[in-house]
Write an enzyme that holds these catalytic residues in place. Structure first.
Site, mmCIF file in Angstrom:
data_model
loop_
_atom_site.group_PDB
_atom_site.id
_atom_site.type_symbol
_atom_site.label_atom_id
_atom_site.label_comp_id
_atom_site.label_asym_id
_atom_site.label_seq_id
_atom_site.Cartn_x
_atom_site.Cartn_y
_atom_site.Cartn_z
ATOM 1 N N GLY A 196 40.172 6.803 43.370
ATOM 2 C CA GLY A 196 39.009 7.703 43.276
ATOM 3 C C GLY A 196 39.439 9.135 43.023
ATOM 4 O O GLY A 196 38.804 9.866 42.291
ATOM 5 N N GLY B 227 38.230 31.354 49.963
ATOM 6 C CA GLY B 227 38.229 30.852 48.593
ATOM 7 C C GLY B 227 36.980 29.984 48.413
ATOM 8 O O GLY B 227 36.170 29.855 49.351
ATOM 9 N N ALA C 205 40.812 26.641 56.001
ATOM 10 C CA ALA C 205 40.522 26.454 54.570
ATOM 11 C C ALA C 205 41.281 27.525 53.790
ATOM 12 O O ALA C 205 40.737 28.206 52.928
ATOM 13 C CB ALA C 205 39.022 26.527 54.329
ATOM 14 N N GLY D 276 43.954 27.041 51.877
ATOM 15 C CA GLY D 276 44.445 26.647 50.553
ATOM 16 C C GLY D 276 45.165 25.318 50.573
ATOM 17 O O GLY D 276 45.373 24.716 51.626
ATOM 18 N N HIS E 179 10.864 32.045 26.851
ATOM 19 C CA HIS E 179 10.314 32.884 27.915
ATOM 20 C C HIS E 179 9.313 32.080 28.745
ATOM 21 O O HIS E 179 8.506 31.351 28.161
ATOM 22 C CB HIS E 179 9.619 34.102 27.304
ATOM 23 C CG HIS E 179 8.907 34.934 28.324
ATOM 24 N ND1 HIS E 179 9.593 35.804 29.152
ATOM 25 C CD2 HIS E 179 7.599 35.010 28.662
ATOM 26 C CE1 HIS E 179 8.713 36.384 29.965
ATOM 27 N NE2 HIS E 179 7.500 35.920 29.689
#
Ligand SMILES: Cc1cc2nc3c(=O)[nH]c(=O)nc-3n(C[C@H](O)[C@H](O)[C@H](O)COP(=O)(O)OP(=O)(O)OC[C@H]3O[C@@H](n4cnc5c(N)ncnc54)[C@H](O)[C@@H]3O)c2cc1C
Length: 459
Positions: A37, A175, A261, A263, A438
């Site tokens: 996966g 990030g 979190a 990296g 528009h």
């Protein structure tokens, strides 16, 4: 067994490479140790976007009265959000496994390890090939924050598998992954504190693009600390405490859980790259524009080369490497960085293609810039989505657009018009001549172009 091309890793980059090499006429083997996966489907893009959608709906429900609707009591059921995510991910993963089991390739569901520059060991088999494409992805990196490991933390993998939410959470990093997950947890009712070293969140991009997101996160109740120095993490009966310096002051924040979190790092563990003679620099496999490592017949694509950790670039790199591996007698193909795109699926979304102002300044590239705010645009006002702006950078003489940035509603969708214009090396004048219906959000894309067209050196 002997092949023309062996691809190691069957995620986004590896599958694209195997498919492209086979289409070019090569005899291809693909090796993946599973689960099949890849990161995008199992623990990355797709699960995160599925759960973000739940939080987005909840945020809108909370705004019911603003749209003249009766108030709604919005509440999240984390287990049900997780069940929906699992159901959808299972379908995507089954589809990817079917693609990998295509009889036109040979799939080996084992770990691969090089024995020499031309051979890999896969379970009990030794396979050889004329070329190899390494596409083994990335893994969460360890960061040497004192006390972090001892105090315990969760990663994005754990965050996306949660069936119960904590009362409070400290998010380390700002990030795309950190900020998307921080907003998700905040919106489903977790008290979130985000701590970031740089002066603004999403620090790879321009500061003006980060500010509307920061403002929105604060408006929604998140505590956002930027420009901090994280000293240490400790734990006690009250939870985990982050000790940090912010604007010269010592601060502490305590929460039930810490989400690390900060990296990811390329995943090269167990590949035995020394046996293949493949160079590694600072934990990544460096490659040239043709995706070749220092060994010309060995390529590295996707997160493992550490260039851009995003799916569509992983796919492009896989296709380029596959062509160069399968067609050695043809002129080689190389990666065009001009249309490098990055998207953050926060609310407001941030989408960028091409150069940032930071990059232009660092590399002394002359440019003109103009921007236009969503709070002065009719359709955004109708929708009640007025955070953010659109910004272009263009060449001062010709008006060719060299960077386009949107922070605002539907930025991830709207950026594709600008990618198309830049693909054809379009100018701000081209954007003015392209009709826009528009009222649409996309109409705003013509407004900064109008300002820039008036400033060009050659009109
Ligand atoms: C939370 C999160 C959200 C994200 N959201 C986005 C997003 O919205 N958009 C976006 O573009 N990107 C997003 N990304 C990044 C994106 O998921 C990755 O850039 C991309 O999936 C990398 O693909 P890859 O093919 O390089 O690696 P992977 O998909 O990780 O594939 C590597 C494969 O190699 C296999 N493997 C590893 N080592 C071996 C070995 N020794 N032998 C055999 N097989 C091996 C693994 O089993 C795996 O299947 C996100 C990432 C995270 C973590």
């Amino acid at each position: 067994m002997n092949y023309d091309v062996i691809v190691i890793g069957g995620g986004s980059a590896g599958y694209a490479a195997a498919h492209a090499a086979q289409t070019a006429g090569a005899r291809v083997a693909i090796i993946d140790r599973g689960p099949l996966g890849g990161l995008c489907i199992l623990r990355g893009c797709m699960p995160s976007k599925i759960v973000l959608r739940s939080a987005e709906v909840m945020a809108l429900m909370r705004r019911a009265e603003e749209f003249g609707l009766l108030p709604v009591k919005a509440g999240a059921d984390p287990a049900a959000i997780n069940d929906r995510k699992n159901r959808l991910i299972r379908q995507f993963a089954e589809y990817r496994a079917e693609q990998l089991r295509d009889p036109r390739f040979t799939l080996y569901e084992e770990g691969a390890s090089f024995l020499s520059p031309r051979e890999v060991r896969v379970g009990a088999d030794t396979l050889s090939a004329k070329s190899f494409i390494i596409a083994t992805g990335s893994t969460v990196a360890d960061f040497p924050v004192p006390g972090l490991r001892e105090s315990g933390y969760i990663t994005s993998d754990d965050a996306l598998a949660m069936r119960e939410t904590p009362r409070s959470m400290i998010v380390l990093g700002a990030g795309p992954v950190a900020v998307e997950l921080a907003q998700f947890f905040c919106r489903v009712g977790v008290r979130v504190t985000l701590i970031q070293r740089s002066g603004h969140i999403l620090s790879k991009g321009d500061e003006d693009l980060a500010r509307p997101v920061e403002a929105r996160l604060r408006e929604e109740g998140m505590a956002v600390y930027t420009g901090t120095q994280l000293r240490r993490i400790s734990s006690g009966s009250g939870g985990r405490t982050a000790h940090f310096t912010h604007r010269g002051e010592e601060k502490t924040v305590t929460a039930e859980i810490v989400l690390q979190a900060l990296g990811r790092r390329p995943c090269i563990d167990g590949l035995n790259l020394e046996a293949a003679g493949v160079a590694v620099e600072k934990g990544r496999i460096p490659v040239d524009a043709e995706m070749r490592t220092n060994q010309p017949h060995i390529f590295a694509v996707g997160d493992v080369n550490g260039l851009h950790e995003v799916v569509h670039i992983a796919i492009q790199q896989g296709e380029i490497a596959a062509y160069n591996a399968a067609c050695p007698d043809q002129p080689p193909r190389s990666l065009d960085e001009r249309l490098k795109t990055a998207i953050v699926f926060t609310d407001p979304q941030v989408a960028s293609v091409g150069l940032t102002e930071k990059e232009c300044r660092t590399n002394n590239i002359p440019y003109l810039a103009a921007s236009y705010p969503f709070n002065d645009h009719g359709k955004s006002i109708c929708l009640g989505e007025t955070h953010g702006h659109v910004k272009y950078l263009c060449r001062p003489r010709t008006g060719e657009i060299i960077g386009a940035h949107i922070v605002g509603p539907q930025a991830a969708e709207m950026i594709h018009e600008l990618i198309a214009v830049m693909y054809y090396r379009g100018t701000v004048n081209d954007l003015l001549h392209i009709p826009h219906y528009h009222p649409t959000l996309s109409e705003i894309l013509t407004y900064p172009a109008e300002e820039l067209a008036g400033k060009l050196e050659c009109r």
